[in-house]
Design an enzyme around this catalytic site. Structure first.
Site, PDB file in Angstrom:
ATOM      1  N   SER A  96      33.786  52.377  45.697  1.00 12.52           N
ATOM      2  CA  SER A  96      32.497  52.250  46.486  1.00 12.52           C
ATOM      3  C   SER A  96      33.085  52.267  47.968  1.00 12.52           C
ATOM      4  O   SER A  96      33.926  51.494  48.394  1.00 12.52           O
ATOM      5  CB  SER A  96      32.153  50.733  46.143  1.00 12.52           C
ATOM      6  N   LYS A 171      24.817  53.539  46.374  1.00 11.23           N
ATOM      7  CA  LYS A 171      25.603  52.353  45.935  1.00 11.23           C
ATOM      8  C   LYS A 171      25.121  51.429  47.253  1.00 11.23           C
ATOM      9  O   LYS A 171      25.055  50.128  46.780  1.00 11.23           O
ATOM     10  CB  LYS A 171      27.012  52.627  45.881  1.00 11.23           C
ATOM     11  N   LYS A 239      32.795  43.595  51.903  1.00  6.74           N
ATOM     12  CA  LYS A 239      33.180  45.108  52.397  1.00  6.74           C
ATOM     13  C   LYS A 239      31.818  46.227  52.123  1.00  6.74           C
ATOM     14  O   LYS A 239      31.841  47.036  52.827  1.00  6.74           O
ATOM     15  CB  LYS A 239      34.202  45.528  51.199  1.00  6.74           C
TER      16      LYS A 239
HETATM   17  P1  NAD Z   1      40.726  46.378  42.006  1.00  7.15           P
HETATM   18  O1  NAD Z   1      41.538  45.839  43.079  1.00  7.15           O
HETATM   19  O2  NAD Z   1      40.868  45.689  40.612  1.00  7.15           O
HETATM   20  O3  NAD Z   1      41.515  47.878  41.601  1.00  7.15           O
HETATM   21  C1  NAD Z   1      41.977  48.716  42.542  1.00  7.15           C
HETATM   22  C2  NAD Z   1      43.160  49.260  42.412  1.00  7.15           C
HETATM   23  O4  NAD Z   1      43.566  50.196  43.105  1.00  7.15           O
HETATM   24  C3  NAD Z   1      44.289  48.095  42.107  1.00  7.15           C
HETATM   25  O5  NAD Z   1      45.033  48.101  40.993  1.00  7.15           O
HETATM   26  C4  NAD Z   1      45.196  48.831  43.148  1.00  7.15           C
HETATM   27  O6  NAD Z   1      46.773  48.490  43.015  1.00  7.15           O
HETATM   28  C5  NAD Z   1      45.099  50.292  43.251  1.00  7.15           C
HETATM   29  N1  NAD Z   1      45.665  51.064  44.464  1.00  7.15           N
HETATM   30  C6  NAD Z   1      45.276  50.502  45.764  1.00  7.15           C
HETATM   31  N2  NAD Z   1      45.610  51.426  46.884  1.00  7.15           N
HETATM   32  C7  NAD Z   1      46.281  52.366  45.903  1.00  7.15           C
HETATM   33  C8  NAD Z   1      46.997  53.502  46.191  1.00  7.15           C
HETATM   34  N3  NAD Z   1      46.868  54.060  47.478  1.00  7.15           N
HETATM   35  N4  NAD Z   1      47.462  54.468  45.174  1.00  7.15           N
HETATM   36  C9  NAD Z   1      47.157  53.993  43.891  1.00  7.15           C
HETATM   37  N5  NAD Z   1      46.634  52.777  43.489  1.00  7.15           N
HETATM   38  C10 NAD Z   1      46.106  52.227  44.525  1.00  7.15           C
HETATM   39  O7  NAD Z   1      39.448  46.759  42.231  1.00  7.15           O
HETATM   40  P2  NAD Z   1      38.109  47.062  41.092  1.00  7.15           P
HETATM   41  O8  NAD Z   1      37.362  45.912  40.913  1.00  7.15           O
HETATM   42  O9  NAD Z   1      38.561  47.889  40.064  1.00  7.15           O
HETATM   43  O10 NAD Z   1      37.103  47.908  42.233  1.00  7.15           O
HETATM   44  C11 NAD Z   1      37.530  49.284  42.452  1.00  7.15           C
HETATM   45  C12 NAD Z   1      36.153  49.997  43.020  1.00  7.15           C
HETATM   46  O11 NAD Z   1      35.056  49.616  42.300  1.00  7.15           O
HETATM   47  C13 NAD Z   1      36.014  49.136  44.373  1.00  7.15           C
HETATM   48  O12 NAD Z   1      35.453  50.044  45.330  1.00  7.15           O
HETATM   49  C14 NAD Z   1      34.702  48.065  44.194  1.00  7.15           C
HETATM   50  O13 NAD Z   1      33.835  47.842  45.199  1.00  7.15           O
HETATM   51  C15 NAD Z   1      34.176  49.036  43.039  1.00  7.15           C
HETATM   52  N6  NAD Z   1      33.362  48.319  41.935  1.00  7.15           N
HETATM   53  C16 NAD Z   1      33.779  46.930  41.398  1.00  7.15           C
HETATM   54  C17 NAD Z   1      32.959  46.162  40.506  1.00  7.15           C
HETATM   55  C18 NAD Z   1      33.536  45.014  40.031  1.00  7.15           C
HETATM   56  O14 NAD Z   1      32.811  44.310  39.315  1.00  7.15           O
HETATM   57  N7  NAD Z   1      34.750  44.903  40.122  1.00  7.15           N
HETATM   58  C19 NAD Z   1      31.633  46.612  40.280  1.00  7.15           C
HETATM   59  C20 NAD Z   1      31.249  47.889  41.041  1.00  7.15           C
HETATM   60  C21 NAD Z   1      32.075  48.681  41.731  1.00  7.15           C
END
Ligand code: NAD
Length: 300
Positions: A96, A171, A239
């Protein structure tokens, strides 16, 4: 079945990988946190050594990262996906992020002959695990039609909403409605509690009428039960609203309600509540009233 690269193996990316593997796709995966690469390798994926390395071994690369800066770094940066992607391959960013960043990344991909979709999701971790996410997609229709079967292994609803950037606009629309709903619910339940009513009785009285909503049904019981375990974290919602306000400003659109709730989220983060569930938006309104939303039976 495709050779798919997956970058970003966090709360959402991990279970999404699992569903792709269950559907028979071959996966090569990368995250900056090595333990997460090892965990997903344990599900049957091949470990990658960088985002570029993942792209070199894939026809499709999916990214699931926290926000726009991480997507720019992982896709456009040194040793990023675009360095390894072959012309004709496809990058699907499911994070997102700001629609403006999605458009910037999409244009950089196009300049290299790489196809790009922005495809953020709604539904959170439980739906990522079940493979029932709602996926909102922006991009070219022919590319969407080709990618839709892959996306359906992770989501039960997959919708093309317009050109690149449209997935993230959709979104943001979703996130505005959810955040403002929680804040309105907070004001209503604080008022009812201050008036001496049982908020649970009020919730049950109104949930079948026009004020009823999925947000109310999911979040009112959490607030009344004082359960703020995430779920969807305050900091992620902050965010998303920041991205909504930046996009709105670029289009000269005012979002007064979003802007107010964004300020509440920021205040809660400064109080160390960034990792609570977004239902804790209600805490901000409770603090103004000096009261907690609880059933009288729960009061000391
Ligand atoms: P998260 O922080 O658990 O996972 C993100 C991952 O990206 C981490 O493991 C991190 O180490 C990795 N990362 C960061 N920079 C990196 C890079 N340069 N190269 C490789 N890996 C890298 O986040 P999440 O909860 O999985 O969310 C991911 C996305 O989905 C976000 O944009 C969030 O807003 C969206 N989202 C989350 C949810 C939820 O409930 N968690 C629901 C809908 C949407």
């Amino acid at each position: 079945m495709s050779n798919i690269g997956f970058v970003g193996l966090g709360i959402m990316g991990g279970p999404m990988c699992r569903n792709l593997l269950k559907s028979g796709h071959k996966l090569v995966v990368y995250d900056v946190v090595p333990a997460l690469v090892e965990r997903v390798a344990g599900y049957g994926a091949s470990p990658g050594d960088s985002a570029r390395g993942v792209a070199e071994r894939s026809e499709i690369v999916i990214t699931m990262l926290p926000d726009g800066p991480e997507v720019e770094q992982a896709v456009l940066g040194p040793a990023g996906v675009l360095e390894g992607a072959r012309p004709g391959s496809t990058i699907v960013d499911m994070s997102s992020i700001s629609p403006l960043v999605a458009q910037k990344v999409g244009a950089a991909c196009q300049a290299k002959g790489v196809r790009f979709l922005d495809a953020p999701v709604s539904g959170g971790e439980p739906k990522a695990v079940d493979g029932t996410l709602a996926i909102m997609v922006g991009g070219d229709e022919a590319v969407f039609n080709e990618m839709a079967p892959v996306l359906r292994t992770m989501g039960s609803s997959v919708t093309l909403t317009g050109p690149v950037g449209a997935g993230n606009v959709t979104k943001l629309a979703n996130q505005i409605i959810v955040a403002c709903n929680i804040a309105a619910m907070g004001e209503a339940l604080v008022l009812a509690t201050r008036a001496g009513l049982d908020p649970n009785v009020v919730f049950n009285a109104i949930k079948g009428g026009l004020a009823g909503s999925t947000v109310l049904n999911a979040k009112a019981p959490m607030v009344i039960g004082r359960n703020f375990k995430p779920g969807f974290r305050i900091r992620l919602h902050q965010k998303d609203l920041r991205n909504a306000l930046l996009a709105a400003e670029s289009m000269k659109v005012g979002l007064p309600l979003t802007s107010t709730v964004q300020q509440m989220l920021m205040a809660l983060m400064n109080q160390g509540k960034g990792d609570l569930d977004h239902s804790a938006i209600v805490n901000f309104i409770e603090q103004m009233a000096g009261i907690e939303v609880k059933s009288p039976g729960d009061l000391p």
